[in-house]
Design an enzyme around this catalytic site. Structure first.
Site, PDB file in Angstrom:
ATOM      1  N   HIS A 349     -10.404 -13.395 -14.015  1.00  0.00           N
ATOM      2  CA  HIS A 349      -8.961 -13.207 -13.826  1.00  0.00           C
ATOM      3  C   HIS A 349      -8.337 -14.142 -12.811  1.00  0.00           C
ATOM      4  O   HIS A 349      -7.151 -14.019 -12.525  1.00  0.00           O
ATOM      5  CB  HIS A 349      -8.666 -11.772 -13.373  1.00  0.00           C
ATOM      6  N   LYS A 535       6.480  -8.455  -8.856  1.00  0.00           N
ATOM      7  CA  LYS A 535       5.033  -8.717  -8.908  1.00  0.00           C
ATOM      8  C   LYS A 535       4.491  -8.512  -7.506  1.00  0.00           C
ATOM      9  O   LYS A 535       5.251  -8.399  -6.553  1.00  0.00           O
ATOM     10  CB  LYS A 535       4.765 -10.151  -9.375  1.00  0.00           C
ATOM     11  N   ARG A 536       3.161  -8.462  -7.373  1.00  0.00           N
ATOM     12  CA  ARG A 536       2.605  -8.360  -6.027  1.00  0.00           C
ATOM     13  C   ARG A 536       3.109  -9.494  -5.148  1.00  0.00           C
ATOM     14  O   ARG A 536       3.373 -10.597  -5.625  1.00  0.00           O
ATOM     15  CB  ARG A 536       1.073  -8.385  -6.083  1.00  0.00           C
ATOM     16  N   LYS A 541       2.510 -16.801  -5.564  1.00  0.00           N
ATOM     17  CA  LYS A 541       3.565 -16.398  -6.506  1.00  0.00           C
ATOM     18  C   LYS A 541       4.940 -16.893  -6.055  1.00  0.00           C
ATOM     19  O   LYS A 541       5.899 -16.870  -6.813  1.00  0.00           O
ATOM     20  CB  LYS A 541       3.560 -14.877  -6.685  1.00  0.00           C
ATOM     21  N   THR A 643       1.707 -11.040 -16.698  1.00  0.00           N
ATOM     22  CA  THR A 643       2.109 -10.187 -17.814  1.00  0.00           C
ATOM     23  C   THR A 643       3.543  -9.701 -17.636  1.00  0.00           C
ATOM     24  O   THR A 643       4.176  -9.328 -18.622  1.00  0.00           O
ATOM     25  CB  THR A 643       1.173  -8.968 -17.976  1.00  0.00           C
ATOM     26  N   LYS A 647       6.615  -8.936 -20.469  1.00  0.00           N
ATOM     27  CA  LYS A 647       7.465  -7.736 -20.533  1.00  0.00           C
ATOM     28  C   LYS A 647       8.934  -8.123 -20.469  1.00  0.00           C
ATOM     29  O   LYS A 647       9.766  -7.564 -21.198  1.00  0.00           O
ATOM     30  CB  LYS A 647       7.146  -6.800 -19.357  1.00  0.00           C
TER      31      LYS A 647
HETATM   32  C1  LIG Z   1       3.070  -5.939 -15.244  1.00  0.00           C
HETATM   33  C2  LIG Z   1       2.866  -5.448 -13.869  1.00  0.00           C
HETATM   34  C3  LIG Z   1       2.284  -6.279 -12.912  1.00  0.00           C
HETATM   35  C4  LIG Z   1       1.875  -7.705 -13.190  1.00  0.00           C
HETATM   36  O1  LIG Z   1       2.940  -8.572 -12.853  1.00  0.00           O
HETATM   37  P1  LIG Z   1       2.715 -10.157 -12.785  1.00  0.00           P
HETATM   38  O2  LIG Z   1       4.091 -10.691 -12.582  1.00  0.00           O
HETATM   39  O3  LIG Z   1       2.152 -10.568 -14.094  1.00  0.00           O
HETATM   40  O4  LIG Z   1       1.819 -10.419 -11.647  1.00  0.00           O
HETATM   41  C5  LIG Z   1       2.118  -5.781 -11.631  1.00  0.00           C
HETATM   42  N1  LIG Z   1       2.495  -4.532 -11.299  1.00  0.00           N
HETATM   43  C6  LIG Z   1       3.078  -3.709 -12.199  1.00  0.00           C
HETATM   44  C7  LIG Z   1       3.487  -2.350 -11.771  1.00  0.00           C
HETATM   45  C8  LIG Z   1       3.274  -4.134 -13.515  1.00  0.00           C
HETATM   46  O5  LIG Z   1       3.835  -3.308 -14.393  1.00  0.00           O
END
Ligand SMILES: *Cc1c(COP(=O)(O)O)cnc(C)c1O
Length: 804
Positions: A349, A535-536, A541, A643, A647
């Site tokens: 990952h 995101k985190r 990022k 991801t 979304k």
């Molecule tokens: C989809 C999702 C992530 C992943 O987000 P990235 O932008 O791809 O790092 C992290 N936390 C939650 C709660 C999510 O739904």
């Protein structure tokens, strides 16, 4: 399809309320109704669940076991209702009783047993595997506390415990009859048996009781219910006497107390390693016990069982599987090894070197001495078997045990038959850079499986207005098969469809604006561009790059009071690992810039910054449908896939992105005109590494706007950030800007200007949103797990043979 009438549902609800709370429906609280409704729904799915596993057993169906130290399902009520085909019925029945389903839904605690993308992926896969009718199970840890709850106090992140189990978990079933013992610690030695063979013996081991809690993973309207098995720790009765003090017991019970709130660095060491072994050993024991019930020869194991290692945290699956085949089933090493590597597969990952998991030999020896012995032997035989084929340097670089360190990724690759990355670019970088040495040795093991998302949750459930427009425009088939979203492409020029899409977006923006006001007191204009980065919080990022541009835009407005821009609401959601000091400083600084700008009357509310606390799955479900712009701005090569980008695309946001992770595949799916790309390419980033010629100071010295923006961090213009501002300023200049923010700054600002301009042409903007929605089907987790099933796991749905 299961038939249930409104009358039966109400009767069931009344019965449960009576039995569990001694209360009438009319007097029940939303929470009581939630639990009573949940148990009614569980009762229905349990019948399908029982049938499913009995069929798997009867057909001796090959099953996959997805081992993941994190699962992030969020709330399950709505998703379970949808998948059981009961959503409308329940919603209407409650409405008849003047109860709002949404209010009931809010009572459920998010199941937050994961940090971010990795855990959410595991849960999207659980949903997709069941919905595809594939025999697959999750295996993980039932943490007593989920990921911390985040609050902001004076702009600082504060972490509070997430006591999600306090009022019970309606979805789980505790299965005492399936509990197993996990042994760790102590010493291991060998004794000669009468027949001359060596038998492994232990002394002073500790024993943990692993108790499974199973949750049904309900397939989408297909009568399949798979199992997510999460293990909790207890002290076995036989050991009760050994733990005299509460403190001693506490130490053991703490093993499944908390999820490590850190998705890149491994800290916490000893307990974390015990956690890993605990859920691996319990899972492998229960799989092999099941296999023994089938009464088949060990040589058929890989025809009945596939085990997937989600990142390296469960890599001890390999030596644990070996241990049972060797020590308990008494197979030869060669036979055990052959079976094990055919059963195991592994997903990588990350390419961040600091996130590759390693353990000191000393710790591994202490905590799980037999695991260490087996790892050492795997390593010894690896070196031996490769020495005739490859150079010594190559072998030394790829060994599992190097110096005093055990490399878990090496173990996972060597001990499995498949290693995959999670987006095309990521898988290519694994082959060409990060794991290149392994690619030379095992070229056939490497493959790509681009991540996907559970589109039912992220569209059907999260975005009813958009779903309704889709139903009215292209019919219902997209709900079953998201590749049918493509049908929307026929309506690119249909202005009435474009207007309906815009109206659906507006509905969700107004909802989010209300939520923002209720939760932060800040009023935002739903006509503004909703620009979202969720995101985190991690340096790579580049939330900070987003902030630098916001400051530029702010200074532009201050310098030119007559200037007007399309109002913009910048929305952030992000948790920082509690030990990640720099990430927490960025949170503080975003919050201070927010309060500075949000309260500056001179810019006429043209910019608002909303940092919503406690980002989690449920908050994501509120934010994503309302987004106009999706910020995916990691430094190229650093984000394995992402991801949230998928979304947001699915919900009709325009992606503003670097060519990183799955952003590249999003661009390929929608075309250059329907995404806004900026920044260095991965090749340019690597060229800087190669030539060692990046200089952030040089950029700073030549660029007055960058000076203006960065100086604001240390000259008091942004209030209350004396320390944090200095820290960030230094990271960008003194420490040469590890993630090249300054290099990408101009390009990012230009991309933001394009967004600003393009948003003005609303018909064209809507058309591009439509194209994004229409092409998001390829990122369905249904598609992704089908590829895993075909290429890696070799599993099929029940009765696939008969229907062929
Ligand atoms: C989809 C999702 C992530 C992943 O987000 P990235 O932008 O791809 O790092 C992290 N936390 C939650 C709660 C999510 O739904």
């Amino acid at each position: 399809m299961f038939m249930l009438t409104k009358k039966e549902l109400i009767a069931e609800l009344r019965k449960n309320l009576q039995e569990d709370y001694a209360i009438e429906l009319e007097d029940a609280t939303s929470e009581e109704i939630f639990f009573s409704l949940g148990s009614a729904i569980k009762g229905i799915s349990n019948q399908k669940w029982q049938k499913t596993w009995k069929n798997y057993l009867k057909e001796q169906q090959k099953q996959v076991y997805y081992f993941s130290i994190e699962f992030l399902p969020g709330k399950l009520l709505k998703s379970n209702l949808l998948n059981l085909g009961l959503y409308e019925l329940v919603k209407e029945t409650l409405a008849d009783l003047t109860i709002d389903l949404e209010e009931i839904v809010e009572q459920e605690k998010d199941m937050a047993l994961g940090n971010g993308g990795l855990g959410r992926l595991a849960s999207c896969f659980m949903d997709a595997i069941a919905s595809k009718g594939l025999p697959g199970n999750g295996n993980g840890i039932r943490y007593n506390y989920g990921l911390f709850k985040q609050q902001f106090v004076d702009g600082y992140q504060v972490e509070l415990p997430d006591d999600w189990l306090k009022k019970g978990n309606v979805w789980e079933i505790r299965r005492d009859s399936k509990a197993v013992d996990v042994h760790y610690g102590g010493n291991v030695f060998f004794e000669k048996k009468e027949d001359g063979h060596l038998k492994v013996q232990y002394e002073n081991q500790r024993i943990l009781r692993a108790v499974p809690y199973d949750t049904g993973m309900i397939g989408y309207q297909n009568n399949i219910v798979n199992t997510m098995r999460l293990w909790g720790v207890e002290i076995p009765h036989s050991e009760e006497g050994k733990y005299r003090s509460i403190e001693e017991r506490r130490v053991l019970e703490d093993i499944t107390a908390v999820l490590y709130p850190d998705d890149s660095n491994e800290k916490g060491r000893c307990i974390r390693l015990i956690q890993e072994y605990f859920f691996v050993s319990a899972g492998i024991q229960s799989i092999l016990r099941y296999y023994q019930r089938l009464g088949l020869s060990p040589s058929l194991l890989s025809e009945k069982i596939a085990i997937h290692i989600n990142d390296t945290h469960p890599a001890l699956c390999i030596p644990e599987f070996m241990r049972i085949l060797l020590d308990e089933w008494e197979l030869s090493w060669e036979q055990a090894w052959d079976i094990t590597s055919k059963v195991m597969s592994y997903t990588n990952h990350t390419i961040l070197a600091e996130a590759l998991e390693k353990w000191p030999i000393s710790l591994m020896k202490n905590v799980v001495p037999r695991m260490f012995q087996i790892i050492e032997e795997i390593d010894r035989r690896y070196v031996l078997s490769m020495s005739a084929i490859h150079s010594d340097e190559l072998i030394q670089r790829t060994r599992i045990v190097q110096g005093s360190t055990i490399h878990m990724a090496h173990l996972a690759i060597i001990g499995s038959h498949s290693t995959n990355g999670v987006a095309k670019l990521h898988s290519d970088l694994l082959k060409s850079v990060v794991l290149h040495d392994f690619y030379v040795i095992f070229p056939d093991r490497f493959n790509n499986k681009t991540n996907g998302i559970a589109q039912r949750r992220w569209l059907q459930l999260a975005n009813e207005p958009l779903s309704k427009v889709l139903d009215d425009t292209i019919g219902h088939t997209w709900r079953q098969d998201s590749s049918n979203l493509k049908l929307l492409m026929n309506y690119q020029k249909d202005t009435s469809v474009l207007a309906k899409l815009a109206a659906a977006k507006q509905t969700k923006k107004i909802e989010l604006a209300d939520f923002i006001e209720a939760n932060t007191g800040i009023i935002v204009n739903p006509e503004a561009i909703f620009d979202v980065q969720i995101k985190r919080l991690h340096a790579y990022k580049r939330q900070l790059l987003n902030l630098l541009h916001i400051l530029k835009q702010y200074f532009d407005l201050k310098d030119h009071p007559e200037k007007r821009i399309h109002p913009r609401v910048y929305i952030f959601g992000a948790k920082a690992a509690p030990s990640y000091h720099y990430a927490k400083s960025i949170i503080k600084v975003i919050n201070e810039v927010a309060s500075l700008i949000n309260h500056d009357a001179t810019i006429h509310d043209q910019i608002k910054i909303i940092f919503l606390p406690n980002y989690n799955v449920s908050l994501a479900e509120k934010i994503i449908p309302a987004a106009d712009v999706s910020e995916q701005i990691s430094l190229a090569s650093k984000e394995a896939s992402g991801t949230s980008n998928m979304k947001l695309m699915l919900n009709g946001a325009i992606t503003l992105a670097t060519l990183d992770g799955a952003n590249i595949e999003i661009r390929d799916a929608v075309g250059d005109e329907n995404i806004v790309i900026f920044g260095l390419s991965e090749a340019q980033v690597y060229a800087y590494y190669e030539n060692k010629n990046y200089s952030s100071i040089e950029i700073y010295e030549k660029n007055p706007m960058i000076q203006r923006v960065l100086n604001a961090f240390i000259n008091g213009e942004i209030p209350n950030i004396e320390q944090e501002g200095r820290e960030i300023f230094d990271s960008l200049l003194t420490y040469n800007d590890e993630y090249f923010l300054l290099r990408d700054f101009d390009s990012y600002c230009a991309a933001q200007s394009r967004i600003e301009q393009e948003y003005q042409n609303s018909t064209d903007w809507q058309r591009r949103c439509l194209i994004n929605i229409a092409n998001a089907g390829v990122f369905s987790a249904d598609e992704t797990v089908q590829q895993y099933a075909d290429d890696i796991w070799h599993i099929e749905p029940l009765f696939a043979h008969e229907s062929k």
